[in-house]
Design an enzyme around this catalytic site. Structure first.
Site, PDB file in Angstrom:
ATOM      1  N   ASP A 180       0.689  -1.675   0.208  1.00  0.00           N
ATOM      2  CA  ASP A 180       0.072  -0.254  -0.021  1.00  0.00           C
ATOM      3  C   ASP A 180       0.782   1.162   0.356  1.00  0.00           C
ATOM      4  O   ASP A 180       1.568   1.149   0.952  1.00  0.00           O
ATOM      5  CB  ASP A 180      -0.683  -0.344   1.592  1.00  0.00           C
ATOM      6  CG  ASP A 180      -2.090   1.370   1.367  1.00  0.00           C
ATOM      7  OD1 ASP A 180      -1.347   2.169   0.828  1.00  0.00           O
ATOM      8  OD2 ASP A 180      -2.887   1.026   1.288  1.00  0.00           O
ATOM      9  N   HIS A 181       1.114   1.850  -1.716  1.00  0.00           N
ATOM     10  CA  HIS A 181       2.291   2.815  -1.063  1.00  0.00           C
ATOM     11  C   HIS A 181       2.185   4.435  -0.193  1.00  0.00           C
ATOM     12  O   HIS A 181       2.562   4.636   0.015  1.00  0.00           O
ATOM     13  CB  HIS A 181       2.218   3.456  -2.691  1.00  0.00           C
ATOM     14  CG  HIS A 181       1.774   4.626  -2.877  1.00  0.00           C
ATOM     15  ND1 HIS A 181       0.551   4.225  -3.401  1.00  0.00           N
ATOM     16  CD2 HIS A 181       2.034   5.759  -3.722  1.00  0.00           C
ATOM     17  CE1 HIS A 181       0.339   5.153  -4.075  1.00  0.00           C
ATOM     18  NE2 HIS A 181       1.019   5.911  -3.964  1.00  0.00           N
ATOM     19  N   HIS A 243      -5.783   3.007   1.258  1.00  0.00           N
ATOM     20  CA  HIS A 243      -4.545   4.335   1.768  1.00  0.00           C
ATOM     21  C   HIS A 243      -4.713   5.339   2.566  1.00  0.00           C
ATOM     22  O   HIS A 243      -4.922   5.264   4.168  1.00  0.00           O
ATOM     23  CB  HIS A 243      -4.534   5.147   0.663  1.00  0.00           C
ATOM     24  CG  HIS A 243      -4.220   4.516  -0.735  1.00  0.00           C
ATOM     25  ND1 HIS A 243      -3.192   3.582  -0.799  1.00  0.00           N
ATOM     26  CD2 HIS A 243      -4.308   4.789  -1.937  1.00  0.00           C
ATOM     27  CE1 HIS A 243      -3.020   3.593  -2.359  1.00  0.00           C
ATOM     28  NE2 HIS A 243      -3.241   4.404  -3.207  1.00  0.00           N
ATOM     29  N   ARG A 367       0.355  17.900   6.715  1.00  0.00           N
ATOM     30  CA  ARG A 367       0.123  17.329   5.452  1.00  0.00           C
ATOM     31  C   ARG A 367       1.268  16.631   4.681  1.00  0.00           C
ATOM     32  O   ARG A 367       1.961  17.054   5.094  1.00  0.00           O
ATOM     33  CB  ARG A 367       0.428  18.811   5.257  1.00  0.00           C
ATOM     34  CG  ARG A 367      -0.147  19.034   3.073  1.00  0.00           C
ATOM     35  CD  ARG A 367      -0.060  20.367   3.334  1.00  0.00           C
ATOM     36  NE  ARG A 367       1.434  21.198   3.203  1.00  0.00           N
ATOM     37  CZ  ARG A 367       0.953  22.342   3.355  1.00  0.00           C
ATOM     38  NH1 ARG A 367      -0.111  23.120   4.217  1.00  0.00           N
ATOM     39  NH2 ARG A 367       2.314  22.604   4.021  1.00  0.00           N
ATOM     40  N   THR A 397       7.149  23.571   8.648  1.00  0.00           N
ATOM     41  CA  THR A 397       6.870  22.877   6.704  1.00  0.00           C
ATOM     42  C   THR A 397       8.369  22.085   6.463  1.00  0.00           C
ATOM     43  O   THR A 397       9.377  22.760   6.845  1.00  0.00           O
ATOM     44  CB  THR A 397       6.793  24.079   5.956  1.00  0.00           C
ATOM     45  OG1 THR A 397       5.513  24.840   6.332  1.00  0.00           O
ATOM     46  CG2 THR A 397       6.424  24.003   4.876  1.00  0.00           C
TER      47      THR A 397
HETATM   48  C1  BG6 Z   1      -3.794   5.017  -6.026  1.00  0.00           C
HETATM   49  C2  BG6 Z   1      -4.991   5.585  -6.861  1.00  0.00           C
HETATM   50  O1  BG6 Z   1      -3.301   3.996  -5.411  1.00  0.00           O
HETATM   51  O2  BG6 Z   1      -3.420   6.124  -5.252  1.00  0.00           O
HETATM   52  C3  BG6 Z   1      -5.098   6.624  -7.638  1.00  0.00           C
HETATM   53  O3  BG6 Z   1      -5.121   4.318  -7.229  1.00  0.00           O
HETATM   54  C4  BG6 Z   1      -4.586   7.445  -6.581  1.00  0.00           C
HETATM   55  O4  BG6 Z   1      -6.289   6.589  -8.123  1.00  0.00           O
HETATM   56  C5  BG6 Z   1      -3.977   7.029  -6.340  1.00  0.00           C
HETATM   57  O5  BG6 Z   1      -4.631   8.975  -7.832  1.00  0.00           O
HETATM   58  C6  BG6 Z   1      -2.370   8.144  -5.543  1.00  0.00           C
HETATM   59  O6  BG6 Z   1      -1.474   8.631  -4.971  1.00  0.00           O
HETATM   60  P1  BG6 Z   1      -0.607   9.351  -4.601  1.00  0.00           P
HETATM   61  O7  BG6 Z   1       0.447   9.085  -4.392  1.00  0.00           O
HETATM   62  O8  BG6 Z   1      -0.069  10.294  -6.127  1.00  0.00           O
HETATM   63  O9  BG6 Z   1      -1.022  10.218  -4.077  1.00  0.00           O
END
Ligand code: BG6
Length: 484
Positions: A180-181, A243, A367, A397
């Site tokens: 989950d990035h 996310h 943020r 920041t």
């Molecule tokens: C992805 C979604 O997992 O995350 C996309 O499928 C979304 O729709 C993206 O744009 C957002 O990732 P980041 O890293 O740009 O916030």
């Protein structure tokens, strides 16, 4: 930690994810010296491509390529690349890939070789690919095998369980890294430090001091060309169930016994188990319509006509445990909004009335992007010969405070964790199961499983979201500074 003799195989190497994220992240690790010595990167996809074409594609998204030093590093990186084309469903293609891997490994000094398989693929082929890799490309002697997969992990509890148990037939939990990035993002990783390394924050981190929490994801663009994929999933599956929920668990879990992966994930699972499924009343849906010359969701010709798929969703979650009972957590996300922003906003309760009246609440904002920051909205005396409190900010920041620092890309951080064998920032199987339990009933309702599909509220492209939004948030006790 893997030291040398490692091959990273990127499946779906001709696709968007590989081009935009995976391969640039591998380059980032390479240039910073984080890849094991002599690492090779093998691209694999159906598309036929020669070496030159692959090199070009693999490096096309690297920023700053006109700088001579970067250009040199790109040339060196290209030496590490090779490409094999083949199908995803037939064993012979994987035998061909394996022969290619063995050829590379025959040049390595030691016989112990590691293989990392990165599946940048559509979910329809996760299962056959994980099976074929295991049967045709798995190193049985010496080194380690690891597999990296990415969401979508199914569409609901049942399909996720099917996917997970199918992959588990071939790969152990220890070998599997579910990305989950958001867990690789600097400010999400920072949550652990903010919470557990600051006694001042830790002390007021509960229902006694916190009124409500919002976790917000805003994107200023629509689905543009990606509508076909998006329409099957919708906003909750796209970012909220994964996310934003991940951010929520780290924000609310109890302190883990240690930084060890299982200690952290045990605590995350406990929080998830304390969250009941989202109720209809706690859900607001929207869909963008054309405005200011920008197309509406339904104007995207990859989207089915009359789709009622939500491109905006706000869902409120409740955690039934002694720390959080009664605190609403509003997770909201939308496409085609007025700005790009992902943040956590923790709103504290009012100060007890007495000497100050109508005073703004404290808010702690983290943020996540863009421009990483942590700031605390607090009241201070206006300078002068009288006592009046005004809202102001204590502002951290990152760009200003850590002027020299380069904030790593999420994918760099996660690929490095995979090489190190550290699972802390990856999704454990039971975590996924509980995450789906929270969202499956509401998703089935949205999908019209038991009746008519609910109609999302329209909002103009480039706006803040559906008109019901302010009322929705207010319902949970959120007070804007000007309605203090
Ligand atoms: C992805 C979604 O997992 O995350 C996309 O499928 C979304 O729709 C993206 O744009 C957002 O990732 P980041 O890293 O740009 O916030």
């Amino acid at each position: 930690e893997l030291k040398d003799n490692t091959i990273i195989i990127v499946f779906g190497a001709s696709g968007d994810l590989a081009k935009k994220k995976t391969l640039p992240a591998l380059f980032g690790l390479f240039r910073q010296g984080f890849l094991p010595r002599d690492t090779h990167i093998v691209g694999y996809a159906r598309t036929k491509m020669d070496q030159a074409e692959f090199e070009k594609r693999a490096t096309s998204n690297i920023k700053g390529a006109d700088d001579p030093e970067t250009a040199n590093q790109i040339e060196a990186f290209k030496q590490r690349l090779s490409y094999v084309s083949g199908g995803y469903e037939d064993g012979e293609s994987f035998d061909k890939l394996n022969a290619h891997l063995q050829e590379i490994e025959s040049h390595y000094q030691s016989k112990e070789c590691n293989r990392i398989f990165y599946l940048a693929l559509p979910p329809t082929v996760f299962i056959p690919v994980s099976q074929h890799i295991k049967e045709h490309c798995y190193v049985s002697k010496g080194g380690v095998n690891r597999i990296i997969i990415e969401k979508p992990f199914g569409k609901d509890l049942e399909s996720a369980r099917h996917l997970l148990s199918s992959v588990k037939q071939y790969w152990t939990e220890d070998e599997t890294f579910r990305i989950d990035h958001y867990l690789g993002k600097e400010m999400v990783k920072n949550l652990l430090v903010l919470r557990f390394a600051n006694v001042a924050l830790g002390a007021c981190w509960d229902k006694n001091y916190i009124s409500n929490v919002q976790i917000t994801f805003k994107e200023p663009f629509g689905t543009e060309g990606r509508g076909g994929y998006f329409d099957e999933f919708g906003m909750i599956r796209d970012v909220i169930q994964n996310h934003l929920l991940q951010v929520l668990t780290i924000l609310t879990m109890e302190r883990p016994v240690s930084f060890a992966a299982e200690d952290i994930r045990d605590e995350k699972v406990k929080v998830l188990r304390s969250i009941p499924p989202v109720e209809k009343e706690d859900c607001l849906l929207g869909q963008y319509v054309s405005a200011n010359g920008k197309p509406g969701y339904l104007d995207d010709n990859t989207v089915p006509p009359n789709s009622v798929c939500p491109t905006y969703a706000a869902t409120t979650l409740w955690i039934h445990n002694p720390r959080w009972e009664g605190v609403p957590f509003i997770l909201k996300a939308g496409k085609a909004l007025n700005e790009a922003k992902v943040e956590v906003r923790i709103q504290f309760k009012d100060v007890t009335q007495g000497i100050f009246k109508d005073i703004a609440r404290n808010e702690l904002v983290i943020r996540i992007q863009p421009s990483e920051a942590v700031y605390l909205k607090m009241n201070a005396k206006t300078p002068g010969l009288y006592t009046r409190a005004i809202p102001t900010e204590m502002d951290l920041t990152y760009k200003r405070r850590f002027t020299e620092a380069k904030i790593p890309e999420a994918y760099e951080s996660l690929i490095l964790d995979t090489l190190r064998g550290d699972h802390s920032n990856f999704v454990r199987h039971d975590e996924l199961d509980y995450a789906w339990k929270i969202f499956t009933p509401i998703l089935h309702w949205i999908d019209g499983k038991n009746g008519q599909r609910p109609k999302p509220s329209p909002y103009p492209y480039g706006s803040r979201g559906p008109k019901e939004l302010d009322g929705f948030i207010k319902k949970y006790g959120y007070k804007r500074a000007d309605d203090a």
